[in-house]
Enzyme design. Structure first.
Site, PDB file in Angstrom:
ATOM      1  N   ASP A  55       5.656   2.430   0.793  1.00  0.00           N
ATOM      2  CA  ASP A  55       4.307   1.999   1.155  1.00  0.00           C
ATOM      3  C   ASP A  55       4.269   0.520   1.532  1.00  0.00           C
ATOM      4  O   ASP A  55       3.507   0.112   2.411  1.00  0.00           O
ATOM      5  CB  ASP A  55       3.344   2.260  -0.010  1.00  0.00           C
ATOM      6  CG  ASP A  55       2.859   3.700  -0.049  1.00  0.00           C
ATOM      7  OD1 ASP A  55       3.260   4.491   0.830  1.00  0.00           O
ATOM      8  OD2 ASP A  55       2.076   4.037  -0.963  1.00  0.00           O
ATOM      9  N   TYR A 172      -2.074  -2.168  -6.773  1.00  0.00           N
ATOM     10  CA  TYR A 172      -2.212  -2.973  -7.987  1.00  0.00           C
ATOM     11  C   TYR A 172      -3.501  -2.647  -8.734  1.00  0.00           C
ATOM     12  O   TYR A 172      -3.525  -2.575  -9.972  1.00  0.00           O
ATOM     13  CB  TYR A 172      -2.171  -4.449  -7.585  1.00  0.00           C
ATOM     14  CG  TYR A 172      -1.964  -5.438  -8.714  1.00  0.00           C
ATOM     15  CD1 TYR A 172      -1.661  -5.028 -10.016  1.00  0.00           C
ATOM     16  CD2 TYR A 172      -2.074  -6.810  -8.466  1.00  0.00           C
ATOM     17  CE1 TYR A 172      -1.471  -5.951 -11.028  1.00  0.00           C
ATOM     18  CE2 TYR A 172      -1.881  -7.738  -9.480  1.00  0.00           C
ATOM     19  CZ  TYR A 172      -1.586  -7.308 -10.760  1.00  0.00           C
ATOM     20  OH  TYR A 172      -1.405  -8.227 -11.759  1.00  0.00           O
TER      21      TYR A 172
END
Length: 272
Positions: A55, A172
């Site tokens: 990714d 995140y």
């Protein structure tokens, strides 16, 4: 359509380098030119770009291709792979579909961030995933004040704050306890890092909002943009974040829905 394609690969992965050679040979047999130098890719405005990695590699390719309107097909060599459309074993079947026009272009929201210091704007940055504020070194708890379209909204005493797009909601922000957003949701997510008060909760706002984040307490913090470029923000300074005028473009083959991807990547066996 010019018969030329661009390759963007994670050179630290030997498998990606080996597959890149196979892909070059595959295209050359079909009289397509394959480019791997970014300057050449931009000059030719390649119809699409193939990303070989995880990714993170796809994010880089999509972010760089966005100003030129170049869509990206992601081939997954990583672990989770929320964004990459196909696995490496399916690459040539997928390429046949792309050449036959059997695909859709999915546009992804990007953020534009400007640092405000000394009563002037400085350091324009673009982000596809997130803008992250975090305390540095031995610095204690910092407080980040979020203003929405000029109006004070919420204050976060915390170790930091993530301002994420729907694309970044699976990065995140997800590990920090934030929700997963469908890419079809036109919104921006604020997720605190290790908040020091129970009232500090993730906040979802419209992508029409202009978000201004102030460092209201603490001497300084670090601000990163998609985990790459970073700057130091000092007390009283701020970063203004809003929807960018450009969007990243991803090639989708329609093989998997967003719901399927989430279920597969999070190993949810409830419905099986």
């Amino acid at each position: 359509m010019e018969r030329v394609v661009g390759l963007w690969l994670n050179k630290s992965k030997s498998e990606a380098t080996a597959l890149a050679d196979e892909i070059k040979h595959w295209f050359q047999k079909r009289n397509w030119m394959v480019l791997s130098q970014w300057q050449d890719i931009v000059e030719h405005r390649t119809p699409f770009l193939i990303s070989l990695g995880g990714d993170g590699t796809l994010l880089q390719a999509a972010r760089e291709g966005a100003p030129y309107g170049i869509p990206v097909l992601g081939v997954n060599f990583g672990r989770l792979g929320f964004l990459c459309e196909i696995e490496k074993v399916d690459v040539f079947e997928a390429l046949e579909k792309v050449l036959n026009g059997e695909y859709q272009i999915q546009e992804r929201l990007m953020l534009q961030a400007v640092v405000n210091r000394n009563q002037a704007e400085d350091c324009l940055q673009m982000a596809l995933n997130d803008v992250v504020f975090f305390r540095e070194g031995r610095e204690g708890v910092i407080t980040l004040q979020a203003n929405l379209s000029g109006e004070p909204s919420v204050s976060y005493p915390a170790d930091g704050l993530i301002v994420a797009t729907p694309t970044g909601s699976t990065a995140y922000s997800l590990s920090a306890g934030g929700p997963i957003l469908s890419p079809n949701v036109q919104a921006v997510l604020l997720t605190p890092l290790a908040a020091h008060t129970l009232s500090a909760r993730p906040l979802l706002v419209s992508d029409q909002e202009e978000i201004q984040i102030f460092l209201s307490s603490g001497d300084q913090c670090v601000v990163s943009f998609d985990g790459r470029n970073s700057i130091t923000l000092h007390s009283g300074e701020s970063v203004t974040i809003k929807k960018a005028s450009i969007r990243a473009k991803l090639i989708r083959l329609g093989n998997r829905s967003f719901t399927q991807v989430v279920r597969e990547k999070l190993r949810d066996r409830w419905h099986e």
